[in-house]
Design a protein around this motif. Structure first.
Motif, PDB file in Angstrom:
ATOM      1  N   UNK A   7       0.808  -1.140   0.003  1.00  0.00           N
ATOM      2  CA  UNK A   7       0.001   0.038  -0.099  1.00  0.00           C
ATOM      3  C   UNK A   7       0.981   1.268   0.041  1.00  0.00           C
ATOM      4  N   UNK A   8       0.321   2.397  -0.161  1.00  0.00           N
ATOM      5  CA  UNK A   8       1.059   3.661  -0.121  1.00  0.00           C
ATOM      6  C   UNK A   8       1.488   3.929   1.222  1.00  0.00           C
ATOM      7  N   UNK A   9       2.765   3.555   1.895  1.00  0.00           N
ATOM      8  CA  UNK A   9       2.954   3.677   3.070  1.00  0.00           C
ATOM      9  C   UNK A   9       3.041   4.879   3.551  1.00  0.00           C
ATOM     10  N   UNK A  10       2.077   5.085   4.690  1.00  0.00           N
ATOM     11  CA  UNK A  10       1.832   6.298   5.345  1.00  0.00           C
ATOM     12  C   UNK A  10       1.847   7.544   4.565  1.00  0.00           C
ATOM     13  N   UNK A  11       1.493   7.372   3.246  1.00  0.00           N
ATOM     14  CA  UNK A  11       1.502   8.457   2.048  1.00  0.00           C
ATOM     15  C   UNK A  11       0.895  10.022   2.574  1.00  0.00           C
ATOM     16  N   UNK A  12      -0.372   9.875   3.062  1.00  0.00           N
ATOM     17  CA  UNK A  12      -0.901  10.984   3.460  1.00  0.00           C
ATOM     18  C   UNK A  12      -0.313  11.830   4.680  1.00  0.00           C
ATOM     19  N   UNK A  41       2.643  13.886   3.751  1.00  0.00           N
ATOM     20  CA  UNK A  41       2.127  14.967   3.066  1.00  0.00           C
ATOM     21  C   UNK A  41       1.799  16.086   4.232  1.00  0.00           C
ATOM     22  N   UNK A  42       0.781  15.434   5.215  1.00  0.00           N
ATOM     23  CA  UNK A  42       0.055  16.403   5.906  1.00  0.00           C
ATOM     24  C   UNK A  42       0.673  17.060   7.183  1.00  0.00           C
ATOM     25  N   UNK A  43       1.978  16.001   7.368  1.00  0.00           N
ATOM     26  CA  UNK A  43       2.686  16.520   8.728  1.00  0.00           C
ATOM     27  C   UNK A  43       3.301  18.115   8.307  1.00  0.00           C
ATOM     28  N   UNK A  44       2.958  18.425   7.302  1.00  0.00           N
ATOM     29  CA  UNK A  44       3.509  19.919   6.875  1.00  0.00           C
ATOM     30  C   UNK A  44       2.385  20.574   6.256  1.00  0.00           C
ATOM     31  N   UNK A  45       1.350  20.040   6.387  1.00  0.00           N
ATOM     32  CA  UNK A  45      -0.066  20.518   5.780  1.00  0.00           C
ATOM     33  C   UNK A  45      -1.013  20.982   6.850  1.00  0.00           C
ATOM     34  N   UNK A  60       8.299   8.426  -1.639  1.00  0.00           N
ATOM     35  CA  UNK A  60       7.499   8.890  -0.367  1.00  0.00           C
ATOM     36  C   UNK A  60       7.796   8.249   0.895  1.00  0.00           C
ATOM     37  N   UNK A  61       7.366   8.599   1.924  1.00  0.00           N
ATOM     38  CA  UNK A  61       7.625   8.260   3.173  1.00  0.00           C
ATOM     39  C   UNK A  61       9.133   8.101   3.603  1.00  0.00           C
ATOM     40  N   UNK A  63      11.818  14.601   0.975  1.00  0.00           N
ATOM     41  CA  UNK A  63      10.695  14.359   0.221  1.00  0.00           C
ATOM     42  C   UNK A  63       9.431  14.813   0.330  1.00  0.00           C
ATOM     43  N   UNK A  64       9.166  15.349   1.405  1.00  0.00           N
ATOM     44  CA  UNK A  64       7.815  16.273   1.673  1.00  0.00           C
ATOM     45  C   UNK A  64       7.883  17.440   0.868  1.00  0.00           C
ATOM     46  N   UNK A  65       9.015  18.143   0.927  1.00  0.00           N
ATOM     47  CA  UNK A  65       9.052  19.168   0.185  1.00  0.00           C
ATOM     48  C   UNK A  65       9.080  19.052  -1.292  1.00  0.00           C
ATOM     49  N   UNK A  66       9.741  17.798  -1.858  1.00  0.00           N
ATOM     50  CA  UNK A  66       9.513  17.835  -3.140  1.00  0.00           C
ATOM     51  C   UNK A  66       8.024  17.449  -3.638  1.00  0.00           C
ATOM     52  N   UNK A  67       7.376  16.886  -2.846  1.00  0.00           N
ATOM     53  CA  UNK A  67       6.268  16.379  -3.009  1.00  0.00           C
ATOM     54  C   UNK A  67       5.135  17.787  -3.110  1.00  0.00           C
ATOM     55  N   UNK A  68       5.397  18.630  -2.310  1.00  0.00           N
ATOM     56  CA  UNK A  68       4.533  19.860  -2.375  1.00  0.00           C
ATOM     57  C   UNK A  68       4.976  20.551  -3.699  1.00  0.00           C
ATOM     58  N   UNK A  69       6.230  20.770  -3.800  1.00  0.00           N
ATOM     59  CA  UNK A  69       6.656  21.298  -5.141  1.00  0.00           C
ATOM     60  C   UNK A  69       6.192  20.643  -6.503  1.00  0.00           C
ATOM     61  N   UNK A  70       5.882  19.419  -6.188  1.00  0.00           N
ATOM     62  CA  UNK A  70       5.384  18.768  -7.544  1.00  0.00           C
ATOM     63  C   UNK A  70       4.003  18.600  -7.679  1.00  0.00           C
TER      64      UNK A  70
END
Length: 535
Positions: A4-9, A12-16, A168-169, A178-185
């Motif tokens: 599964x997507x491991x703790x994906x959201x 992301x949301x630890x900084x959202x 991710x993760x 990786x979180x910053x890269x997610x937000x950027x993308x």
């Protein structure tokens, strides 16, 4: 590792500006997936011939129920009948017919090298989650130990067939990058809106456990009651776009989840399937194999279990009320007041009359599962074009949409701790899901020629979840029910136990005047209340 997507959201949301973890994204997911039992009281078994010697081919005294299939649906149906029988004092006899030699259906395990000294690996149905209240409650009631996947901090990469589009993760400083890269993308809005959609779906889903849960005779009814029709009539891609979620996020991240959980792309799978795939909080599995839950369901139900006994036909007899003749591959038959079909309707089971127009045969995703051991501590850098590829690889179809090549597998994950075969270097166990069989040559490329034990399995793993308004009926006829009609709506181990509970409720109401809780109802149930377990 779980698929599964491991703790994906959570990543992301630890900084959202949103709350996550089990308070926000409790889930409705699990996989559609035989081993030595380790429960204290294994199910008793007998032969169908022995049953006939005891009871004759006619129905015995009391209300006689046949359950076809001993997977999550059939085993839990027997368990719910036992619960209702105990509360109402009803006189009910239950026989379970299973074509295979084990209980659990698509929940079964394999031991590396066939050696039970090693930890078993789930071959099919791998996980359930905190919001899956029936399976969680069963694990506690049956004293089964759980493995918590949220303790894992592995990085997962999303592969498009030629490159990793996002990672991710993970933990530590790298996880922040990786979180910053997610937000950027992908920006802020798409992950946050996804969290909100998933939470709304979960809030509706948990109504199924309340002291007055929805009941249904057709899946369309429960879809309306839960307000899920908006999900089921749309593909994931279309629904997410209408919800102002970017197509790139949908096609790379959400699709990675739909491909690993259901083997289907976001352009094809329902928005309900997509939303369920993204709900990933509190994932667990039973140590030693999830099949132990279903063995306990059977053993604690008091039902008669007939393994290696395929049912070939179910025939409606000319009686009032109708009775049902169940015939097996051995040519023997027995008559019942009620039949619960807890398997897919296929050509191997003849219904007389056929009911084919009302309940056509369901299409399934044909999946290839490859288990192997390798001395390579991570997949091949040469194959993936990076020095140290992640141990968990998910995939997207987005590269193909843009004229690229198709990934050669759906998902790849290292599983658990290394094993140490006698006289050999330590090896990691890897599980791979794919649409086609993987050749030994490809496996050697994936793991730098460091491949040991290999085990292959192919099966119809998940229902094809295409958008629709109409679903097959749960009640095929008076006294004839089909649990698996729920599968094209939501397909998990947990939802099979809910679908079977609904059917048993209907059976009790129609034959004894009350559901499985009888007249008992907790007026102010606690947060831990689960209908069927508590009344």
């Amino acid at each position: 590792m779980r698929f599964t997507v491991p703790l994906l959201l959570q990543s992301v949301c630890t900084i959202l500006p949103c709350e996550l973890g089990s308070n926000v994204i409790n889930q409705v997911q699990s996989y559609l997936e035989s081993a030595t039992s380790s429960i204290n009281t294994p199910p008793s078994t007998s032969t169908f011939s022995e049953s006939l010697q005891d009871t004759s081919s006619h129905a015995t005294k009391g209300h006689n129920v046949a359950i076809i299939g001993a997977g999550a649906a059939g085993s839990s149906a027997a368990f719910w009948i036992a619960k209702g029988k105990e509360r109402l004092g009803a006189d009910i006899n239950v026989d379970i017919y299973e074509s295979k030699d084990y209980v659990g259906g698509r929940s079964t395990v394999v031991y590396p090298y066939g050696d039970t000294a090693y930890e078993p690996v789930e071959l099919g149905a791998s996980i359930f989650v905190k919001v899956n209240k029936n399976l969680m409650r069963a694990s506690r009631e049956f004293n089964l130990s759980l493995f918590d996947f949220e303790d894992e901090n592995e990085v997962s990469g999303v592969w498009d067939g030629e490159k990793f589009v996002v990672n991710l993760g993970g933990s530590g400083l790298g996880s922040w990058w990786r979180k910053l890269q997610i937000i950027r993308r992908y920006g802020w809005n798409s992950p946050k809106r996804t969290v909100d959609l998933v939470q709304g779906m979960v809030d509706s889903f948990v109504e199924l456990y309340t002291n007055n849960p929805p009941k249904w005779r057709n899946i369309s009814e429960v879809s309306l009651q839960l307000d899920f029709t908006k999900f089921t009539v749309n593909t994931t891609s279309n629904y997410m776009e209408a919800s102002e979620i970017s197509r790139l996020w949908t096609h790379e991240v959400i699709e990675a989840a739909t491909r690993v959980n259901y083997g289907q792309n976001a352009d094809d799978i329902t928005a309900l399937g997509g939303t369920v795939s993204m709900a990933a909080s509190g994932a667990s599995s039973v140590k030693g194999g999830n099949f132990q839950i279903f063995e306990n369901f059977v053993s604690r139900s008091g039902a008669n279990l007939f393994l290696n006994t395929p049912v070939t036909s179910v025939k409606k007899l000319k009686s009032n009320p109708p009775e049902w003749q169940v015939s097996t591959a051995s040519g023997e038959s027995k008559i019942y007041n009620t039949v619960i079909i807890a398997t897919p309707l296929t050509s191997s089971l003849e219904l007389i009359p056929s009911y084919a127009e009302a309940s056509p045969e369901q299409k399934y995703v044909h999946l290839y599962v490859t288990l192997l051991t390798t001395t390579a501590s991570h997949p091949s850098g040469d194959y993936f074009g990076t020095r140290s590829p992640p141990k968990s690889v998910l995939t997207t179809w987005e590269g193909v949409r843009n004229g690229g090549i198709e990934p050669e597998f759906n998902s790849l994950a290292y599983h658990g701790s290394p094993i140490e075969p006698e006289g050999k270097a330590k090896e990691w166990v890897v599980k791979i899901f794919s649409k086609k069989p993987l050749t030994n040559r490809l496996l050697r490329k994936l793991f730098n020629n460091e491949v040991g034990w290999i085990y292959r399995k192919e099966w119809d793993a998940y229902p094809v979840l295409y958008p629709r308004k109409e679903y097959p009926p749960v009640v095929l006829d008076k006294g004839l029910y089909h649990v698996n009609s729920f599968e094209p709506f939501i397909s998990t181990m947990e939802t099979e136990t809910i679908a079977s509970r609904n059917i048993v409720d209907l059976i009790f109401e129609e034959n004894f005047g009350f559901g499985i809780c009888g007249l008992e109802r907790t007026e102010d149930p606690s947060e831990d209340y689960v209908y069927g377990w508590d009344c």
